[in-house]
Design a protein around this motif. Structure first.
Motif, PDB file in Angstrom:
ATOM      1  N   TYR A   1       0.838  -1.197   0.000  1.00 18.27           N
ATOM      2  CA  TYR A   1       0.000   0.000   0.000  1.00 18.27           C
ATOM      3  C   TYR A   1       0.871   1.245   0.000  1.00 18.27           C
ATOM      4  CZ  TYR A   1       1.040  -0.267   5.001  1.00 18.27           C
ATOM      5  OH  TYR A   1       1.694  -0.349   6.206  1.00 18.27           O
ATOM      6  N   VAL A   2       0.253   2.356  -0.336  1.00 19.83           N
ATOM      7  CA  VAL A   2       0.923   3.650  -0.360  1.00 19.83           C
ATOM      8  C   VAL A   2       0.205   4.556   0.624  1.00 19.83           C
ATOM      9  CG1 VAL A   2       1.430   5.683  -1.779  1.00 19.83           C
ATOM     10  CG2 VAL A   2       1.637   3.391  -2.765  1.00 19.83           C
ATOM     11  N   THR A   3       0.973   5.241   1.468  1.00 13.06           N
ATOM     12  CA  THR A   3       0.406   6.215   2.400  1.00 13.06           C
ATOM     13  C   THR A   3       1.177   7.525   2.267  1.00 13.06           C
ATOM     14  OG1 THR A   3       1.867   5.525   4.207  1.00 13.06           O
ATOM     15  CG2 THR A   3      -0.292   4.469   4.088  1.00 13.06           C
ATOM     16  N   GLY A   4       0.578   8.590   2.747  1.00 15.82           N
ATOM     17  CA  GLY A   4       1.276   9.864   2.795  1.00 15.82           C
ATOM     18  C   GLY A   4       2.327   9.814   3.887  1.00 15.82           C
TER      19      GLY A   4
ATOM     20  N   PHE B   1       5.305  10.315  -0.159  1.00 17.49           N
ATOM     21  CA  PHE B   1       4.543   9.075  -0.057  1.00 17.49           C
ATOM     22  C   PHE B   1       5.486   7.988   0.417  1.00 17.49           C
ATOM     23  CE2 PHE B   1       2.396  11.363  -3.512  1.00 17.49           C
ATOM     24  CZ  PHE B   1       1.082  11.321  -3.078  1.00 17.49           C
ATOM     25  N   GLN B   2       4.917   6.964   1.042  1.00 14.60           N
ATOM     26  CA  GLN B   2       5.756   5.833   1.421  1.00 14.60           C
ATOM     27  C   GLN B   2       5.037   4.523   1.162  1.00 14.60           C
ATOM     28  OE1 GLN B   2       6.870   6.528   5.459  1.00 14.60           O
ATOM     29  NE2 GLN B   2       4.839   6.184   6.278  1.00 14.60           N
ATOM     30  N   TYR B   3       5.836   3.497   0.897  1.00 11.93           N
ATOM     31  CA  TYR B   3       5.317   2.155   0.671  1.00 11.93           C
ATOM     32  C   TYR B   3       5.159   1.443   2.003  1.00 11.93           C
ATOM     33  CZ  TYR B   3       7.319   3.107  -3.944  1.00 11.93           C
ATOM     34  OH  TYR B   3       7.648   3.675  -5.145  1.00 11.93           O
ATOM     35  N   GLY B   4       4.168   0.585   2.061  1.00  5.19           N
ATOM     36  CA  GLY B   4       3.998  -0.268   3.226  1.00  5.19           C
ATOM     37  C   GLY B   4       3.683  -1.679   2.778  1.00  5.19           C
TER      38      GLY B   4
ATOM     39  N   SER C   1      -3.921   2.869  -3.800  1.00  2.19           N
ATOM     40  CA  SER C   1      -2.482   2.627  -3.919  1.00  2.19           C
ATOM     41  C   SER C   1      -2.094   2.219  -5.332  1.00  2.19           C
ATOM     42  CB  SER C   1      -2.047   1.534  -2.939  1.00  2.19           C
ATOM     43  OG  SER C   1      -2.268   1.939  -1.606  1.00  2.19           O
TER      44      SER C   1
ATOM     45  N   SER D   1      10.332   5.751   0.533  1.00  2.00           N
ATOM     46  CA  SER D   1       9.389   6.816   0.208  1.00  2.00           C
ATOM     47  C   SER D   1       9.714   7.385  -1.168  1.00  2.00           C
ATOM     48  CB  SER D   1       9.388   7.903   1.283  1.00  2.00           C
ATOM     49  OG  SER D   1      10.582   8.622   1.287  1.00  2.00           O
TER      50      SER D   1
END
Length: 116
Positions: free
Chosen positions: A38-41, A47-50, A77, A113
């Motif tokens: 997933y991608v989050t702010g 942005f960062q990957y999770g 995402s 990120s």
């Protein structure tokens, strides 16, 4: 899955990543788990990957199956990951899943990120 089918996918799931997921699921003894990216702010580039393991596939999620395991991406995402590749590496710096993202215009030094 053939190379041609892989090319048509909006995101690729490499053999190395699938093999690692398969091994981890065998260790956990829970074949229902799937690797969710997933991608989050946040992060130093915006942005960062999770990555997490999840038993559920939600409505609208995109899935890729390889070697009997699944990669799951939510629709929000996926728009940032189209054309990308989820891979796994193990080396002197440690072991990790990572994203090769052609949409990223900048990335941070650790690769966790990015910005578009």
């Amino acid at each position: 899955m053939t190379d041609q089918a892989d090319a048509a996918m909006p995101i690729k799931f490499t053999d190395a990543a699938a093999a690692k997921v398969k091994g981890l699921l065998e260790e956990e003894q829970n074949p229902a788990l799937k690797l969710r990216v997933y991608v989050t702010g946040g992060g130093c580039s915006g942005f960062q990957y999770g990555f997490t393991f999840d038993e559920k596939v939600n409505e609208g999620d995109f899935t890729v199956e390889k070697q009997g395991v699944q990669l799951v991406v939510d629709p929000m995402s996926l728009q940032y990951l189209v054309g990308g590749e989820v891979d796994y590496t193990s080396g002197l710096e440690g072991s990790r899943f990572f994203v090769k993202n052609p949409n990223a215009t900048t990335t941070c030094g650790c690769g966790a990120s990015f910005s578009v």
